[in-house]
Every structure is written in structure tokens, then in C-alpha cells.
Scaffold this active site. Structure first.
Site, mmCIF file in Angstrom:
data_model
loop_
_atom_site.group_PDB
_atom_site.id
_atom_site.type_symbol
_atom_site.label_atom_id
_atom_site.label_comp_id
_atom_site.label_asym_id
_atom_site.label_seq_id
_atom_site.Cartn_x
_atom_site.Cartn_y
_atom_site.Cartn_z
ATOM 1 N N ASN A 111 71.526 -55.189 35.426
ATOM 2 C CA ASN A 111 70.791 -54.260 35.476
ATOM 3 C C ASN A 111 71.105 -53.486 36.684
ATOM 4 O O ASN A 111 71.040 -53.671 37.769
ATOM 5 C CB ASN A 111 69.198 -54.636 35.648
ATOM 6 N N GLU A 147 63.716 -60.121 32.314
ATOM 7 C CA GLU A 147 64.750 -59.822 32.951
ATOM 8 C C GLU A 147 65.750 -60.884 33.472
ATOM 9 O O GLU A 147 66.940 -60.737 33.497
ATOM 10 C CB GLU A 147 64.309 -58.993 34.188
ATOM 11 N N CYS A 173 64.055 -51.362 41.391
ATOM 12 C CA CYS A 173 62.640 -51.845 41.099
ATOM 13 C C CYS A 173 61.972 -52.872 41.950
ATOM 14 O O CYS A 173 61.717 -52.840 43.206
ATOM 15 C CB CYS A 173 62.347 -51.901 39.719
HETATM 16 N N1 CDV Z 1 61.260 -53.605 36.444
HETATM 17 C C1 CDV Z 1 60.665 -54.487 37.379
HETATM 18 O O1 CDV Z 1 61.493 -54.815 38.546
HETATM 19 N N2 CDV Z 1 59.253 -54.619 37.393
HETATM 20 C C2 CDV Z 1 58.699 -55.456 38.452
HETATM 21 C C3 CDV Z 1 57.302 -55.966 37.610
HETATM 22 C C4 CDV Z 1 57.761 -56.668 36.802
HETATM 23 C C5 CDV Z 1 56.503 -56.630 38.800
HETATM 24 C C6 CDV Z 1 58.427 -54.701 39.520
HETATM 25 O O2 CDV Z 1 58.405 -55.201 40.781
HETATM 26 O O3 CDV Z 1 57.722 -53.355 39.580
#
Ligand code: CDV
Length: 306
Positions: A111, A147, A173
Site C-alpha cells: 500500500n 489489508e 492512514c
Molecule cells: N485504511 C486504514 O488504515 N484504515 C484504518 C481503519 C481500519 C481503522 C484507520 O486507521 O483509519
């Protein structure tokens, strides 16, 4: 070179599974045009920006999984994005699912996000390290978060590049929730951290926290900015995507931890801030002057396995 960088956060609304990359690229180019018309020099897009957030499905056929991955960057479908940036004189960053081969010829899937300079050259690449969710099909969930099944832990560390007149790092993220992410970038004197996210409103393992998703999003990013004296640009893929509500709240945060601008919709939206990178000194030379005040001898536990 000026230490002011005009930065746009380009939030994307939902991307249905059936929407083609070319269609998403057109949406991204429209946001780039808008950002450029407001003077932006750098446009930041979300995590996995080119497709729907596919880890929400348990897919068994590797062909179906690989359909969401890029084997080339730029590709025929993403080339127009690079050309638009060159034409507009913009840098941009975005996330995508990367399928590659290592030196031994092994297939690897990450990713990934890249920062692309105004001549279309890749200035920085990062592969997500904190992969949330699970590896196996968990049928009790209303939607999956696979993931850990579809990606490997990133193998590039947390690099920081001298670029665009400053020191730039990236994360993706879930990385933003971990103070270690920002501190490792801070220790490399990052002045700007770019990140994209796909965060569902509903968190199946702890649904009591659903109403806190926006709060935890901003709490993590504002703390990361302040505790390391860096600008942070956090950009969502937002809205109701394939039955799943994703938070918005994309924002540009000053090194003081204050939100300088924030999106107010759950759709395609651009916000722009003129970021003075010298403002990092207000924090990095004072309250979080690492050389003067940090006590690493006392932090050994931080790098031991739990
Ligand atoms: N794409 C992500 O990493 N989402 C996570 C969710 C699953 C908690 C996040 O930390 O926002």
C-alpha cells in the site's frame, strides 16, 4: 527559494467499484485545476486514490485482487495525471496499490504513496508500515478490512526527502494513529508530513467508538504535528462508498497543532493553505527541541517487542 509552500488537500468522494481508473483520474485532474487556480504548488490526494477501497471485500481469485494493483507508475491510465501536473507546474502525492517484483523476482504487494515533482519525477516513495485489520475472512463483520491479507508491511522505513524547499515525509492512514510514525519523521527534521486515509465510520471490533472517528482522526494528526513541529496534510477518501460510510475531515494542520483549513463535505473538495515551513522552528527550536530536552536513554522499551 521561498519557504512558503502553497498546499492543497484534495479530498475525494466515494469511488464505486465499477468506476474506472480513467474516470477517477479525470476527477483528480479537475481537483488539480481547481487547486492550481487557487495558487497551489502541491496537491495531496488520499490513500488508494485510484480505485474503491477494495480491502473491504474477501476476494479469493488473485486476478480479481490484482485488478486493483498498479504494476507501473505512471501507467497508460495514470499518465494524464502526470501530464496535467507538468502542465500546471504542480507537485502532487497520492496513494495506490503497488505490485512489483524484488531483486529475486518475487512478487511483492504494498500500500504505497508517492510524491511527484513538477517535472513528473518521483521525489519520494513510501510503503505503508502499520497495516490494520485482519488476514482471514471474518464473516461476522458487516464489511472486511483485509489489508493484512492483501499487502505486506512496507520495506522502505519512513524516509524524508529534501524537496520543494523543505523536508518532506509521508505516512498512510493507520500510520497516523501511531506516535512512533510522526516521531521517526520528526527525528529526521521533517517539516511537512503528507498522508491519505480511508477510515470507515463504523469500526466493527469496537462499535462504541464509532461516534469518535472524526475526533480520533484529528486528535492523532494534530498531536503528530505539534509534538514534532511539522505541517501535516491529512486527506480523506470520504462518503458513502459501496455501502460503507467513510469519514471526511481532510485538513491542513500547522506545526502548533492548529487546524488551518478543513473540508466541510464528504465529496470531491479542495482546500488550500499557504504554509510557512519556517514556522516549524517555533516548535522544533523550543518546546520540542529534541537535542535540548529529549531523553532517549530512558526510552529503551519503545523499541522492544511487546
Ligand atoms: N485504511 C486504514 O488504515 N484504515 C484504518 C481503519 C481500519 C481503522 C484507520 O486507521 O483509519
Amino acid at each position: 527559494m521561498s519557504r512558503n509552500l502553497v498546499i492543497a488537500a484534495a479530498q475525494l468522494g466515494p469511488i464505486p467499484r465499477a468506476e474506472s481508473r480513467s474516470s477517477v483520474v479525470i476527477r483528480m485532474m479537475q481537483l488539480m485545476e481547481k487547486a492550481a487556480s487557487r495558487g497551489a504548488e502541491l496537491v495531496v490526494f488520499p490513500e488508494l486514490a485510484l480505485t474503491t477501497f477494495f480491502p473491504r471485500w474477501y476476494l479469493q481469485d488473485q486476478k480479481d485482487i490484482d485488478a486493483f494493483f498498479e504494476t507501473q507508475m505512471p501507467s497508460e491510465e495514470t499518465q494524464p495525471l502526470f501530464e496535467a501536473a507538468i502542465r500546471l507546474g504542480l507537485s502532487f502525492s497520492f496513494g495506490y496499490a503497488e505490485k512489483t517484483q524484488d531483486a529475486k523476482g518475487e512478487t511483492r504487494r504494498f500500500n504505497t504513496s508517492v510524491l511527484v515533482g513538477p517535472s513528473g519525477e518521483v521525489l519520494l516513495k513510501y510503503r505503508k508500515i502499520h497495516l490494520p485489520g485482519h488476514s482471514d475472512h471474518e464473516i461476522w463483520r458487516p464489511f472486511q478490512h483485509l489489508e493484512k491479507r492483501y499487502f505486506e508491511v512496507g520495506d522502505l522505513g519512513f524516509p524524508v526527502a529534501e524537496a520543494l524547499g523543505g523536508r518532506i515525509g509521508m505516512c498512510i492512514c493507520n500510520d497516523r494513529r501511531w506516535p512512533e510514525t510522526f516521531r521517526i519523521l520528526g527525528l529526521q527534521r521533517a517539516e511537512l508530513v503528507l498522508l491519505g486515509y480511508n477510515t470507515p465510520v463504523h469500526y466493527p471490533p469496537a462499535p462504541d467508538h464509532d461516534h469518535l472517528q472524526d475526533f480520533h482522526n484529528h486528535l492523532s494528526m494534530q498531536a503528530g504535528a505539534y509534538q514534532n513541529g511539522a505541517w501535516v496534510v491529512g486527506v480523506a477518501k470520504a462518503g458513502h462508498e459501496e455501502g460503507c460510510d467513510l469519514i471526511g475531515g481532510s485538513c491542513i494542520i500547522a506545526p502548533t497543532g492548529e487546524i488551518a483549513a478543513k473540508c466541510v463535505t464528504l465529496g470531491d473538495e479542495v482546500i488550500v493553505v499557504e504554509c510557512d515551513l519556517d514556522r516549524c522552528r517555533e516548535i522544533q527550536d523550543n518546546i520540542f527541541n529534541f537535542a535540548a530536552h529529549r531523553q532517549p536513554d530512558q526510552y529503551g522499551l519503545l523499541v522492544e517487542k511487546a
